[in-house]
Design an enzyme around this catalytic site. Structure first.
Site, short mmCIF file in Angstrom:
data_model
loop_
_atom_site.label_atom_id
_atom_site.label_comp_id
_atom_site.label_asym_id
_atom_site.label_seq_id
_atom_site.Cartn_x
_atom_site.Cartn_y
_atom_site.Cartn_z
N ASP A 119 -1.11 -6.40 -0.38
CA ASP A 119 -1.14 -5.70 0.91
C ASP A 119 -2.57 -5.20 1.14
O ASP A 119 -3.08 -4.38 0.37
CB ASP A 119 -0.18 -4.50 0.82
CG ASP A 119 0.38 -4.08 2.15
OD1 ASP A 119 0.11 -4.76 3.15
OD2 ASP A 119 1.10 -3.07 2.17
N LYS A 154 -1.10 -9.54 3.09
CA LYS A 154 -0.39 -9.05 4.29
C LYS A 154 -1.31 -8.10 5.05
O LYS A 154 -2.02 -7.30 4.42
CB LYS A 154 0.90 -8.31 3.89
CG LYS A 154 1.61 -7.70 5.09
CD LYS A 154 2.99 -7.17 4.76
CE LYS A 154 2.99 -5.78 4.16
NZ LYS A 154 2.43 -4.73 5.03
N GLU A 159 -1.42 -5.40 8.53
CA GLU A 159 -0.66 -4.74 9.60
C GLU A 159 -1.34 -4.99 10.94
O GLU A 159 -2.56 -5.11 11.03
CB GLU A 159 -0.61 -3.22 9.33
CG GLU A 159 0.24 -2.88 8.13
CD GLU A 159 0.40 -1.38 7.90
OE1 GLU A 159 0.02 -0.58 8.79
OE2 GLU A 159 0.90 -1.02 6.83
N GLU A 192 8.93 -4.06 11.03
CA GLU A 192 9.31 -2.73 10.50
C GLU A 192 9.76 -1.81 11.63
O GLU A 192 9.03 -1.61 12.62
CB GLU A 192 8.13 -2.11 9.74
CG GLU A 192 8.48 -0.73 9.18
CD GLU A 192 7.52 -0.19 8.13
OE1 GLU A 192 6.62 -0.93 7.69
OE2 GLU A 192 7.70 0.98 7.75
N ASP A 215 0.84 -1.20 0.00
CA ASP A 215 0.00 0.00 0.00
C ASP A 215 0.87 1.26 0.00
O ASP A 215 0.38 2.37 -0.11
CB ASP A 215 -1.02 -0.01 1.16
CG ASP A 215 -0.37 0.00 2.53
OD1 ASP A 215 0.87 -0.04 2.62
OD2 ASP A 215 -1.13 0.05 3.53
N SER A 216 2.21 1.06 0.05
CA SER A 216 3.15 2.17 -0.16
C SER A 216 2.99 2.75 -1.56
O SER A 216 3.52 3.82 -1.85
CB SER A 216 4.59 1.71 0.06
OG SER A 216 4.84 0.51 -0.66
O1 KIV Z 1 3.49 -1.16 1.75
C1 KIV Z 1 4.68 -1.50 1.88
O2 KIV Z 1 5.54 -1.19 1.05
C2 KIV Z 1 5.06 -2.30 3.05
C3 KIV Z 1 6.52 -2.61 3.23
C4 KIV Z 1 7.21 -1.45 3.80
C5 KIV Z 1 6.72 -3.83 4.03
O3 KIV Z 1 4.23 -2.65 3.83
#
Ligand code: KIV
Length: 276
Positions: free
Chosen positions: A83, A113, A115, A182, A44-45
């Site tokens: 994500d 994934k 969080e 992280e 989600d970055s």
């Molecule tokens: O969204 C992302 O890029 C991440 C990584 C920093 C692990 O969650």
């Protein structure tokens, strides 16, 4: 070599380091996959490094699926992880399984994934029970940064470090296949890594994790807004790209591009047949 499986990732613990990078589009996913990276995260970055948004909470399922589909079209080998965006499991936890399934069925990802957040264990359990592989993510969790004191290293006192260890153990018990750590002190990441049978993947968590992940745009110098301490920039592509674009502009203005090499022709006799 065929597609990497969850079993392959589990088996790598203690044998060799696991490599992971983010990707959001076809060309970079293709290059990353051809380089032999084990895990590709459609992170989600994307919100920050591609879409110019301030917070990862500003992307939703439609953006994430759009990017995830582009990535899985390119990838032949790496295990692809979607994500889960904030809205897809933290706002209404009843929607979480349906949304996780969309990453698998519609975007063809291999896993998702999540969080850490207050109801993380409940949601993780539901998704794993639905048969979807889950990667955990603890420490600095950008989606809830406002609740954990901002974008800071986590687990710096004994109590907070103990909490991180407990979270990791709980996620392993529920059946997560790996956990991202992280911004965690290296000694705490090492403790967690030694305690777990599943691999830890560090970002700002030191050398002793089972694997490492970086945001690809940081590694390539494609994100200029800010650079966290844990980022190593292996190449700075931004000035190179800018130079190429300026060269193009100069040549178009000077009528040096396109030349015959980049143009198409028609036979003289065909031209003559045309009405003036
Ligand atoms: O969204 C992302 O890029 C991440 C990584 C920093 C692990 O969650």
């Amino acid at each position: 070599m065929g597609k990497i499986t969850i079993q392959d990732i589990l088996a790598l613990k203690g044998k060799r380091k696991i490599t992971m990078l983010t990707a959001y589009d076809y060309p970079l996913a293709s290059l990353i996959d051809r380089s032999g990276i084990d895990l590709i995260l459609v992170g989600d970055s994307v919100a920050n490094v591609v879409l110019g948004l301030e917070s990862t909470t500003q992307v939703g399922m439609s953006e994430m699926l759009h990017h995830a589909k582009a990535v899985t079209r390119a990838v032949k080998q790496a295990l692809v992880i979607g994500d889960m965006p904030y809205e897809s499991y933290q706002i209404n936890i009843d929607e979480s399984v349906k949304n996780a399934r969309r990453f698998i069925n519609e975007a063809k990802c291999d896993a998702v994934k999540l969080e850490w957040f207050a109801q993380c264990l409940e949601v993780t359990e539901k998704i794993i029970k639905a048969g979807i592989p889950v990667m955990g993510h603890i420490g600095l969790t950008p989606q809830t940064a406002d609740k954990i004191g901002g974008f800071k290293v986590q687990g710096r006192d004994a109590q907070a470090a103990q909490r991180l260890i407990e979270q990791a153990v709980e996620l392993e018990k529920l059946g997560c296949f790996a956990i991202v750590l992280e911004c965690v002190p290296d000694r705490i990441a090492e403790l967690i890594t030694k305690k777990l049978k599943i691999p830890t993947i560090g970002i700002g968590a030191g050398i002793n994790c089972d694997g490492q992940v970086l945001v690809t745009h940081d590694l390539l110098g494609l994100f200029e807004r800010f650079k966290p301490k844990f980022v190593k920039q292996y190449i700075n592509l931004s000035p190179l790209i800018q130079k190429a674009i300026e060269e193009y502009k100069k040549e178009v203005l000077a009528e040096k591009f396109p030349t015959a090499e980049h143009s198409f022709t028609i036979k003289e006799e065909e031209l003559k047949k045309m009405q003036p």
